[in-house]
Every structure is written in C-alpha cells, then in structure tokens.
Design a protein around this motif. Structure first.
Motif, PDB file in Angstrom:
ATOM      1  N   ASP A 292      51.412  42.174  39.099  1.00  0.00           N
ATOM      2  CA  ASP A 292      51.678  43.499  38.998  1.00  0.00           C
ATOM      3  C   ASP A 292      53.061  43.356  39.208  1.00  0.00           C
ATOM      4  O   ASP A 292      53.888  42.565  39.473  1.00  0.00           O
ATOM      5  CB  ASP A 292      51.309  44.137  40.432  1.00  0.00           C
TER       6      ASP A 292
ATOM      7  N   ALA B  44      45.475  44.271  51.090  1.00  0.00           N
ATOM      8  CA  ALA B  44      44.362  43.644  50.236  1.00  0.00           C
ATOM      9  C   ALA B  44      45.137  43.228  49.155  1.00  0.00           C
ATOM     10  O   ALA B  44      46.235  43.392  48.709  1.00  0.00           O
ATOM     11  CB  ALA B  44      43.652  44.706  49.669  1.00  0.00           C
TER      12      ALA B  44
ATOM     13  N   VAL C  70      37.425  39.001  39.478  1.00  0.00           N
ATOM     14  CA  VAL C  70      38.086  37.990  40.258  1.00  0.00           C
ATOM     15  C   VAL C  70      37.265  36.769  40.288  1.00  0.00           C
ATOM     16  O   VAL C  70      36.096  36.986  40.751  1.00  0.00           O
ATOM     17  CB  VAL C  70      39.014  38.151  41.459  1.00  0.00           C
TER      18      VAL C  70
ATOM     19  N   GLU D 205      34.100  44.072  41.483  1.00  0.00           N
ATOM     20  CA  GLU D 205      34.372  45.378  42.214  1.00  0.00           C
ATOM     21  C   GLU D 205      34.227  45.176  43.762  1.00  0.00           C
ATOM     22  O   GLU D 205      33.789  45.821  44.453  1.00  0.00           O
ATOM     23  CB  GLU D 205      33.042  46.239  42.067  1.00  0.00           C
TER      24      GLU D 205
ATOM     25  N   SER E 104      52.067  49.111  44.161  1.00  0.00           N
ATOM     26  CA  SER E 104      51.301  49.029  42.809  1.00  0.00           C
ATOM     27  C   SER E 104      50.236  49.863  42.686  1.00  0.00           C
ATOM     28  O   SER E 104      49.884  50.506  43.726  1.00  0.00           O
ATOM     29  CB  SER E 104      51.183  47.676  42.304  1.00  0.00           C
TER      30      SER E 104
ATOM     31  N   ALA F 197      43.150  40.999  45.585  1.00  0.00           N
ATOM     32  CA  ALA F 197      41.673  40.667  45.285  1.00  0.00           C
ATOM     33  C   ALA F 197      41.659  39.240  45.199  1.00  0.00           C
ATOM     34  O   ALA F 197      40.520  38.594  45.503  1.00  0.00           O
ATOM     35  CB  ALA F 197      41.461  41.312  43.770  1.00  0.00           C
ATOM     36  N   ALA F 198      42.596  38.498  44.955  1.00  0.00           N
ATOM     37  CA  ALA F 198      42.696  36.978  45.022  1.00  0.00           C
ATOM     38  C   ALA F 198      42.356  36.408  46.228  1.00  0.00           C
ATOM     39  O   ALA F 198      41.270  35.418  46.366  1.00  0.00           O
ATOM     40  CB  ALA F 198      43.922  36.348  44.289  1.00  0.00           C
TER      41      ALA F 198
ATOM     42  N   ILE G 293      51.718  40.707  42.643  1.00  0.00           N
ATOM     43  CA  ILE G 293      50.659  39.932  42.400  1.00  0.00           C
ATOM     44  C   ILE G 293      49.804  40.420  40.851  1.00  0.00           C
ATOM     45  O   ILE G 293      49.128  41.044  41.183  1.00  0.00           O
ATOM     46  CB  ILE G 293      49.726  39.657  43.495  1.00  0.00           C
TER      47      ILE G 293
ATOM     48  N   TYR H 295      42.087  36.350  37.286  1.00  0.00           N
ATOM     49  CA  TYR H 295      41.687  37.710  37.274  1.00  0.00           C
ATOM     50  C   TYR H 295      41.174  37.917  35.924  1.00  0.00           C
ATOM     51  O   TYR H 295      41.781  37.159  34.998  1.00  0.00           O
ATOM     52  CB  TYR H 295      42.967  38.625  37.466  1.00  0.00           C
ATOM     53  N   GLU H 296      40.217  38.771  35.615  1.00  0.00           N
ATOM     54  CA  GLU H 296      40.070  38.883  34.306  1.00  0.00           C
ATOM     55  C   GLU H 296      39.380  40.418  34.029  1.00  0.00           C
ATOM     56  O   GLU H 296      39.082  41.179  35.271  1.00  0.00           O
ATOM     57  CB  GLU H 296      38.638  38.059  33.912  1.00  0.00           C
TER      58      GLU H 296
ATOM     59  N   LYS I 219      34.263  47.818  46.607  1.00  0.00           N
ATOM     60  CA  LYS I 219      33.723  49.167  46.206  1.00  0.00           C
ATOM     61  C   LYS I 219      32.201  49.296  46.262  1.00  0.00           C
ATOM     62  O   LYS I 219      31.691  48.217  46.686  1.00  0.00           O
ATOM     63  CB  LYS I 219      34.336  49.272  44.688  1.00  0.00           C
TER      64      LYS I 219
HETATM   65  N1  SAM Z   1      47.970  43.398  42.612  1.00  0.00           N
HETATM   66  C1  SAM Z   1      46.622  43.294  42.680  1.00  0.00           C
HETATM   67  C2  SAM Z   1      46.094  42.544  43.606  1.00  0.00           C
HETATM   68  O1  SAM Z   1      46.795  42.150  44.556  1.00  0.00           O
HETATM   69  O2  SAM Z   1      44.835  41.874  43.685  1.00  0.00           O
HETATM   70  C3  SAM Z   1      46.101  42.847  41.130  1.00  0.00           C
HETATM   71  C4  SAM Z   1      46.609  43.672  40.088  1.00  0.00           C
HETATM   72  S1  SAM Z   1      46.090  43.347  38.549  1.00  0.00           S
HETATM   73  C5  SAM Z   1      46.763  44.329  37.495  1.00  0.00           C
HETATM   74  C6  SAM Z   1      44.565  44.078  38.401  1.00  0.00           C
HETATM   75  C7  SAM Z   1      43.340  42.893  38.346  1.00  0.00           C
HETATM   76  O3  SAM Z   1      43.095  42.282  39.708  1.00  0.00           O
HETATM   77  C8  SAM Z   1      42.110  43.348  37.822  1.00  0.00           C
HETATM   78  O4  SAM Z   1      41.996  43.383  36.501  1.00  0.00           O
HETATM   79  C9  SAM Z   1      41.052  42.261  38.641  1.00  0.00           C
HETATM   80  O5  SAM Z   1      41.152  40.989  37.858  1.00  0.00           O
HETATM   81  C10 SAM Z   1      41.598  42.022  39.801  1.00  0.00           C
HETATM   82  N2  SAM Z   1      41.266  43.175  40.790  1.00  0.00           N
HETATM   83  C11 SAM Z   1      41.653  43.973  41.472  1.00  0.00           C
HETATM   84  N3  SAM Z   1      40.854  44.793  42.024  1.00  0.00           N
HETATM   85  C12 SAM Z   1      39.771  44.230  42.287  1.00  0.00           C
HETATM   86  C13 SAM Z   1      38.606  44.449  42.671  1.00  0.00           C
HETATM   87  N4  SAM Z   1      38.299  45.421  43.800  1.00  0.00           N
HETATM   88  N5  SAM Z   1      37.564  43.581  42.396  1.00  0.00           N
HETATM   89  C14 SAM Z   1      37.462  42.587  41.648  1.00  0.00           C
HETATM   90  N6  SAM Z   1      38.729  42.361  41.141  1.00  0.00           N
HETATM   91  C15 SAM Z   1      39.899  43.125  41.403  1.00  0.00           C
END
Ligand code: SAM
Length: 285
Positions: free
Chosen positions: A100, A122, A229, A197, A91, A124-125, A98, A169-170, A200
């Motif tokens: 996705d 990785a 998150v 972030e 993804s 995020a959760a 997840i 997630y938000e 990052k």
């Molecule tokens: N598949 C992804 C995963 O395994 O975490 C999540 C995809 S979802 C479409 C994207 C959301 O994940 C973001 O809007 C945010 O809430 C969270 N997210 C992804 N990357 C992140 C990061 N580096 N820091 C914090 N939250 C993150």
C-alpha cells in the motif's frame, strides 16, 4: 521577540495508522483517538475512508494520498508536518505501506527528522501467518506475485530454495493461476495455508499441500471470490542430500576430537556445506 530569536515551529508527528481488513471492530481505540486528534488524515480513497471514519464518529479532514499522486502530495504533507501539523496516514485496508502507499512519505519524514509513530493493527499477512500452522520464526513477505504468467513463474522459481515461510497476496482473478504456478515452481507437496476474506463473513482458512489447495480452488468457483493471502512452507532441505561424502568423512574425523557442533562447523567451512545439516547428520549417526 525579533526574527533572530524566533524558534522554528516544532514539527508535528506522522502517525502510520492501521485500519481493519474487513471487520470494522478491528480499528483499535488508540487508532480512533489518533485519527480524531490529528489535523489531517492522508488516505488512498477519501470516499472509502470517510465511510469507515464516520462509523467511528471521526470528522478530521481527509486528503487523498495514493500510489499515483504520492510523489506530488508527499512534499506538501511534509511542509504541513514541518509547520507543526500532526498527520495520520491510512490506507484502504490494513497497515499502510504493506502493499500500500506511504513509503515515499515515511522516507521523506525521516529525511526531514520528523517523528514517525506507528499505531499498529490489522494486516492480512500477519493475520494469516498467526493462524497458518506454518513456521513463523522466519518468513518472507512477497506481496503480490507479478500478474504476467512468465514473470510470475520466474519470480516463483527464484523463491524455490528460500527456507523461510513465503507470504503472498493475490487477487480473485489470479488466485487459481497463481496456485497452479506455485505447484509447478515450488512443488506439489509443499504445505501451505490459504486465507480468504479474513475477518469477514465468508472467512475461509484451508491448510494442505499446494496441489490440494490448487485443485480445491480450481474446482470451486466460490473459492475464487474475495481477497486472498497465502502462506507457503519454506524450502526444507533433506539432510542426507545436502551433505556430500567429503563433508561426511571430514565431519566424522573431526568428531573424534571435537564436539559435534564444532566438527560440523569446520567441515561445512572447509567444503562449503551447510553446518546445520552436517550437525544433524553427525548427531544422528
Ligand atoms: N495493507 C494491507 C494489509 O496490511 O494487509 C494490504 C493491502 S493490498 C492492496 C490488498 C491485498 O491484501 C488483497 O488483494 C489481499 O491479497 C490482501 N488482503 C487484504 N484484506 C484481506 C482479507 N480480509 N482477507 C484476505 N486477504 C486480504
């Protein structure tokens, strides 16, 4: 060999490959090897994924597979797998499926007895949970709360009594409003950890009550930028409030003849109570 003796081709494997959530170095060696060796990579946005793959010297063909076309594109990918191709699904970031795309494809692969193999990495959760300082023995992944305020409040109110750590997630547009709704629906004193972030440059992890986090985000526009998150402590029952006088009386009586655990279990069963809470109360009296 005549047609009757001809063996059906052995199907390929569907690899579910996690990619980084920010830091490109979080792509594992096995993920790189898998993405190099498969015949095809199904991804959400080919332009976005090509950049990541090029950075790692991967030139496997890409095909687009996203939430708007996954019902049409899954059957074609299944046909290719049945013909013997190995395919990886990725993804835009983190672990596929997840919050996705990928569920339709993985489910169809199982229905067709096609091997499905994860190449973990990785998410995020899980990344936030591991650093949150909140209980991780039981957690509930909620994903994105509804965007519409009334639906979001209703969803949060359904989660109020859940004892598991809640993981949300938000997006940057809604983080301030969501936190405010969480204060109202889950309680201002609940402990929570906000991750922004992750992995990052501007990674920020802040632990506090929901009220503190909500205020902090609302008053600092910089804290409303990026990806979020959030892990929120589960509902913790206050022991004495959870136990009725009848439960206490029966449990005390039974404790004269039985071990406290057994006494609590029987009292809870008789009066529809919480055995754990009654046990805690029994051993503290
Ligand atoms: N598949 C992804 C995963 O395994 O975490 C999540 C995809 S979802 C479409 C994207 C959301 O994940 C973001 O809007 C945010 O809430 C969270 N997210 C992804 N990357 C992140 C990061 N580096 N820091 C914090 N939250 C993150």
């Amino acid at each position: 060999m005549n047609a009757q003796n001809k063996k059906p081709p052995q199907s390929g494997t569907l690899y579910v490959v996690a990619t980084p959530i920010g830091n490109l170095d979080d792509l594992s060696r096995r993920a790189i090897e898998t993405l190099k060796k498969v015949d095809l990579i199904a991804c959400e946005d080919t332009r976005h994924s090509r950049r990541l793959l090029q950075a790692h010297g991967i030139d496997t063909p890409l095909v687009s597979h996203h939430q708007h076309n996954e019902h049409q594109s899954a059957p074609e990918l299944i046909r290719k797998l049945q013909a013997g191709d190995n395919i990886a699904i990725i993804s835009d970031a983190g672990t596929p499926l997840i919050s996705d795309p990928g569920f339709t494809l993985v489910r169809q692969a199982h229905a067709e007895k096609i091997p499905v193999s994860p190449v973990p990495g990785a998410s995020a959760a899980i990344a936030l949970l591991s650093a949150s300082g909140l209980p991780t023995d039981s957690f509930r992944f909620v994903g994105f709360p509804p965007a519409k305020a009334s639906q979001r409040r209703a969803r949060l109110s359904q989660l109020r009594d859940d004892p598991s750590t809640l993981v949300f997630y938000e997006s940057s547009h809604r983080i301030a409003d969501s936190l405010q709704d969480m204060v109202a629906q889950l309680g201002q004193d609940r402990l929570a950890t906000l991750g922004r972030e992750l992995t990052k440059t501007f990674e920020t992890i802040r632990h506090g009550t929901l009220a503190e986090l909500s205020e902090w985000v609302r008053h600092d526009p910089n804290q409303q930028k990026g990806e979020f998150v959030l892990a929120v402590n589960g509902h913790t029952a206050t022991i004495s409030n959870d136990i009725s006088e009848e439960q206490k009386a029966l449990a005390s009586l039974l404790k004269r003849e039985l071990p406290p655990k057994k006494a609590a279990k029987l009292a809870a069963a008789h009066h529809q109570g919480n055995a754990k809470a009654i046990y805690q109360w029994l051993i503290s009296t």
